[in-house]
Motif scaffolding. Sequence first.
Motif, PDB file in Angstrom:
ATOM      1  N   ILE A 110      15.479  -6.794 -48.067  1.00 42.45           N
ATOM      2  CA  ILE A 110      15.260  -8.240 -48.188  1.00 42.45           C
ATOM      3  C   ILE A 110      16.449  -8.986 -47.599  1.00 42.45           C
ATOM      4  CG2 ILE A 110      15.093 -10.149 -49.840  1.00 42.45           C
ATOM      5  CD1 ILE A 110      13.513  -8.236 -51.675  1.00 42.45           C
TER       6      ILE A 110
ATOM      7  N   ALA B 261       9.771  -8.021 -48.339  1.00 45.05           N
ATOM      8  CA  ALA B 261       9.520  -8.956 -49.434  1.00 45.05           C
ATOM      9  C   ALA B 261       9.021  -8.136 -50.607  1.00 45.05           C
ATOM     10  CB  ALA B 261       8.479  -9.994 -49.026  1.00 45.05           C
TER      11      ALA B 261
ATOM     12  N   ASP C 295      11.534 -14.216 -50.753  1.00 42.64           N
ATOM     13  CA  ASP C 295      11.016 -12.844 -50.683  1.00 42.64           C
ATOM     14  C   ASP C 295      11.397 -11.996 -51.894  1.00 42.64           C
ATOM     15  OD1 ASP C 295       9.698 -13.162 -48.264  1.00 42.64           O
ATOM     16  OD2 ASP C 295      11.480 -12.653 -47.085  1.00 42.64           O
TER      17      ASP C 295
END
Length: 216
Positions: A106, A112, A142
């Motif tokens: 991420i 995500a 995310d």
Amino acid sequence: AEHHQIQSAIDAMAMEMMSRYNTKDKAIVYNTIQAYKKRAFQNFEKSLQFTSERGIKLGIKQVRGAYLSHERERAKQLGIESPVFDSLAETHKSYDDIAQGMIDQIALGRAAALFATHNAQSLEKACQHAVIHRQLASNTPDLVFGQLFGMGDSLTLALTHAGFNCAKYVPFGPMLYVMPYITRRLEENRDILGGAPREVGLFLKELKSRDLIPRF
């Protein structure tokens, strides 16, 4: 996420849908990784390789797993190795290792995640790794946490107060299908059910703080 014998087909379909609809900047399709499986981390690495080769963002919903008894019994009947870990400690480690790996991705803009868990220790580790070690903002789009409505509500409250994105999900449908789902969630989270009295106390405290119940 489903039983082990059909999960490979679900994984293949999910990855195909990711290749169609996920982009470099946005994950539309998510697949579920069940951390209680012995090959869970390998599945995470394989999924990441698939999306990295295609230049798209990996979407993962991470859970611990809810078919423990079924998987062990089926393996015993077939005389094969169980696909799930033998101990809860191994499952916890698997969950935390995958969560750390996902948060690393991420931070690089490659993934995500929705971390679905009611385990306070796993939540604390994930939050610390995201904010302290990876310097992510708590409200990073995310990075999302999720709990079942009515279970772990004090955890959801603490996360939202700290600025993290949270989702509460509500199962609905015919009783014939909903009750087995709820039963699996209770089995999956049996190690945290002892905190129910604490949940009630915190819930009442929150209601009082919002003046939603009278003070005597």
